[in-house]
Scaffold this motif. Sequence first.
Motif, PDB file in Angstrom:
ATOM      1  N   PHE A 131     -48.828 -30.031   4.993  1.00  0.00           N
ATOM      2  CA  PHE A 131     -49.225 -30.219   6.385  1.00  0.00           C
ATOM      3  C   PHE A 131     -50.309 -29.237   6.803  1.00  0.00           C
ATOM      4  O   PHE A 131     -50.212 -28.027   6.527  1.00  0.00           O
ATOM      5  CB  PHE A 131     -48.035 -29.980   7.325  1.00  0.00           C
ATOM      6  CG  PHE A 131     -46.969 -31.029   7.292  1.00  0.00           C
ATOM      7  CD1 PHE A 131     -47.121 -32.217   7.971  1.00  0.00           C
ATOM      8  CD2 PHE A 131     -45.792 -30.805   6.583  1.00  0.00           C
ATOM      9  CE1 PHE A 131     -46.129 -33.185   7.954  1.00  0.00           C
ATOM     10  CE2 PHE A 131     -44.788 -31.762   6.559  1.00  0.00           C
ATOM     11  CZ  PHE A 131     -44.959 -32.956   7.246  1.00  0.00           C
ATOM     12  N   VAL A 187     -51.527 -31.105  14.122  1.00  0.00           N
ATOM     13  CA  VAL A 187     -50.613 -31.938  13.342  1.00  0.00           C
ATOM     14  C   VAL A 187     -49.164 -31.619  13.680  1.00  0.00           C
ATOM     15  O   VAL A 187     -48.386 -32.493  14.054  1.00  0.00           O
ATOM     16  CB  VAL A 187     -50.856 -31.759  11.825  1.00  0.00           C
ATOM     17  CG1 VAL A 187     -49.822 -32.534  11.008  1.00  0.00           C
ATOM     18  CG2 VAL A 187     -52.263 -32.205  11.453  1.00  0.00           C
ATOM     19  N   VAL A 188     -48.812 -30.344  13.545  1.00  0.00           N
ATOM     20  CA  VAL A 188     -47.450 -29.909  13.855  1.00  0.00           C
ATOM     21  C   VAL A 188     -47.372 -29.334  15.266  1.00  0.00           C
ATOM     22  O   VAL A 188     -46.387 -29.531  15.971  1.00  0.00           O
ATOM     23  CB  VAL A 188     -46.950 -28.872  12.819  1.00  0.00           C
ATOM     24  CG1 VAL A 188     -45.557 -28.360  13.173  1.00  0.00           C
ATOM     25  CG2 VAL A 188     -46.950 -29.479  11.413  1.00  0.00           C
ATOM     26  N   TYR A 189     -48.423 -28.621  15.679  1.00  0.00           N
ATOM     27  CA  TYR A 189     -48.416 -28.051  17.036  1.00  0.00           C
ATOM     28  C   TYR A 189     -49.826 -27.999  17.606  1.00  0.00           C
ATOM     29  O   TYR A 189     -50.820 -28.128  16.885  1.00  0.00           O
ATOM     30  CB  TYR A 189     -47.779 -26.660  17.057  1.00  0.00           C
ATOM     31  CG  TYR A 189     -48.369 -25.626  16.110  1.00  0.00           C
ATOM     32  CD1 TYR A 189     -49.669 -25.155  16.252  1.00  0.00           C
ATOM     33  CD2 TYR A 189     -47.598 -25.096  15.078  1.00  0.00           C
ATOM     34  CE1 TYR A 189     -50.190 -24.199  15.398  1.00  0.00           C
ATOM     35  CE2 TYR A 189     -48.111 -24.134  14.210  1.00  0.00           C
ATOM     36  CZ  TYR A 189     -49.404 -23.694  14.383  1.00  0.00           C
ATOM     37  OH  TYR A 189     -49.936 -22.748  13.525  1.00  0.00           O
ATOM     38  N   PRO A 232     -45.043 -27.545  20.014  1.00  0.00           N
ATOM     39  CA  PRO A 232     -44.970 -28.577  18.971  1.00  0.00           C
ATOM     40  C   PRO A 232     -45.438 -29.919  19.493  1.00  0.00           C
ATOM     41  O   PRO A 232     -45.224 -30.269  20.653  1.00  0.00           O
ATOM     42  CB  PRO A 232     -43.477 -28.604  18.609  1.00  0.00           C
ATOM     43  CG  PRO A 232     -42.776 -28.060  19.815  1.00  0.00           C
ATOM     44  CD  PRO A 232     -43.711 -27.050  20.415  1.00  0.00           C
ATOM     45  N   ALA A 281     -42.997 -33.989  15.864  1.00  0.00           N
ATOM     46  CA  ALA A 281     -43.238 -33.174  14.674  1.00  0.00           C
ATOM     47  C   ALA A 281     -41.967 -32.489  14.185  1.00  0.00           C
ATOM     48  O   ALA A 281     -41.694 -32.443  12.979  1.00  0.00           O
ATOM     49  CB  ALA A 281     -44.320 -32.134  14.966  1.00  0.00           C
ATOM     50  N   TYR A 298     -47.434 -25.732   4.143  1.00  0.00           N
ATOM     51  CA  TYR A 298     -48.315 -25.693   5.305  1.00  0.00           C
ATOM     52  C   TYR A 298     -49.596 -24.985   4.898  1.00  0.00           C
ATOM     53  O   TYR A 298     -49.564 -23.829   4.447  1.00  0.00           O
ATOM     54  CB  TYR A 298     -47.646 -24.966   6.470  1.00  0.00           C
ATOM     55  CG  TYR A 298     -46.298 -25.549   6.837  1.00  0.00           C
ATOM     56  CD1 TYR A 298     -46.202 -26.669   7.665  1.00  0.00           C
ATOM     57  CD2 TYR A 298     -45.124 -25.014   6.320  1.00  0.00           C
ATOM     58  CE1 TYR A 298     -44.972 -27.223   7.978  1.00  0.00           C
ATOM     59  CE2 TYR A 298     -43.886 -25.559   6.636  1.00  0.00           C
ATOM     60  CZ  TYR A 298     -43.823 -26.660   7.460  1.00  0.00           C
ATOM     61  OH  TYR A 298     -42.598 -27.209   7.765  1.00  0.00           O
ATOM     62  N   THR A 356     -53.497 -37.050  16.371  1.00  0.00           N
ATOM     63  CA  THR A 356     -52.923 -36.160  17.377  1.00  0.00           C
ATOM     64  C   THR A 356     -53.755 -34.902  17.593  1.00  0.00           C
ATOM     65  O   THR A 356     -53.346 -34.020  18.347  1.00  0.00           O
ATOM     66  CB  THR A 356     -51.493 -35.750  16.969  1.00  0.00           C
ATOM     67  OG1 THR A 356     -51.511 -35.254  15.613  1.00  0.00           O
ATOM     68  CG2 THR A 356     -50.528 -36.912  17.072  1.00  0.00           C
ATOM     69  N   ASP A 406     -49.208 -40.758  14.612  1.00  0.00           N
ATOM     70  CA  ASP A 406     -48.551 -39.450  14.562  1.00  0.00           C
ATOM     71  C   ASP A 406     -47.732 -39.375  13.275  1.00  0.00           C
ATOM     72  O   ASP A 406     -47.835 -40.250  12.397  1.00  0.00           O
ATOM     73  CB  ASP A 406     -47.672 -39.224  15.804  1.00  0.00           C
ATOM     74  CG  ASP A 406     -46.680 -40.357  16.031  1.00  0.00           C
ATOM     75  OD1 ASP A 406     -46.115 -40.875  15.045  1.00  0.00           O
ATOM     76  OD2 ASP A 406     -46.470 -40.737  17.201  1.00  0.00           O
ATOM     77  N   LEU A 407     -46.893 -38.361  13.154  1.00  0.00           N
ATOM     78  CA  LEU A 407     -46.158 -38.131  11.914  1.00  0.00           C
ATOM     79  C   LEU A 407     -45.077 -39.166  11.631  1.00  0.00           C
ATOM     80  O   LEU A 407     -44.546 -39.221  10.519  1.00  0.00           O
ATOM     81  CB  LEU A 407     -45.531 -36.732  11.924  1.00  0.00           C
ATOM     82  CG  LEU A 407     -46.529 -35.566  11.851  1.00  0.00           C
ATOM     83  CD1 LEU A 407     -45.786 -34.234  11.914  1.00  0.00           C
ATOM     84  CD2 LEU A 407     -47.364 -35.652  10.580  1.00  0.00           C
TER      85      LEU A 407
END
Length: 334
Positions: free
Chosen positions: A14, A19-21, A26, A30, A46, A235, A258-259
Amino acid sequence: MSDDLVGGYDLVIFDLDGVVYLIDEPIAGAVEAVGKLRDRKTPVAYATNNASRRAADVAAKLTGMGVPAEPAEVLTSAGASATVLAEKLPAGSPVLVVGADALRDEVREAGLTPVESADDEPAAVVQGYGPDVGWRVLTEAALAVRAGALWVATNTDRTLPSPRGPLPGNGSLVAVVRTALDRDPDVVVGKPGPALFTTAASQSHARHPLAVGDRLDTDIQGAVAAGLDSLLVLTGVSGPADLLAADESSRPTYVASDLSGLFGPADEVRVPLEADEAGGWRLTRDGDTAKLDGSGDPVVALRLLCAATWSGVPLSGLQATSDAARALLERWNL
């Protein structure tokens, strides 16, 4: 092995910002997505171009958001840049650090000596993002490089995603020094270089990793350079218009809003979508024009349109023949 997209891979790498935040919050879904991977025992890593935090700090930040992470799972451009410098310079060499304390700490831990002035005759300048980087230290960097110091940039991301929109990133700060010197950095360590991806795969002994990112010019291009499949999530920085205009060096294998796209069938997010009709949309191509009709999931329309633009239809040749299609192209600024 599951029959969803992620089931075909033995590691998910990731990106973080976008992407995650976003900054310190967040992104919706995610936490649940990474938790689901953990439950399935799917290894994760990550890989971030952000050089303002060390791996342990990034892991703590993720854990505090509800995304359990270990420092060993985090690869930062700061740590990678310090490693590159340690390989190129004798132990104890002075290095002028432009960036956050995290980058300075990584340089020190690599056995080198952080300095703050060109008068200290640094052997190298390492430049990474820091919210407090200003004219004074950029001036010292320019003077040091002009005097012969090796110039290493942790990354050249022009922007950082935020809830308020894109903000200046390290690439914008690198551009200040580049303009003053009329030259590029000697080494750019982070994405789109392949090193963060190949290191993550090597550490996990993965044979078939999937890279997930929000930027075509760093995350996806880096994955392509590393020979990895990739998923673009919408995102963060890169949007539909960017994807439609992407050249071969920065085209993802998949695209999703999104994820959650990780857990659907791979064929439902694969790009381009070579078809005349799908999901309520119809695409008609005539030479240098492509007409979109119907309505449905915007990502399906995007995948259809990529089949046209990636094979020669210019963005100016995209036309809408339904209200939903017109609204979509307008939203994408096409």
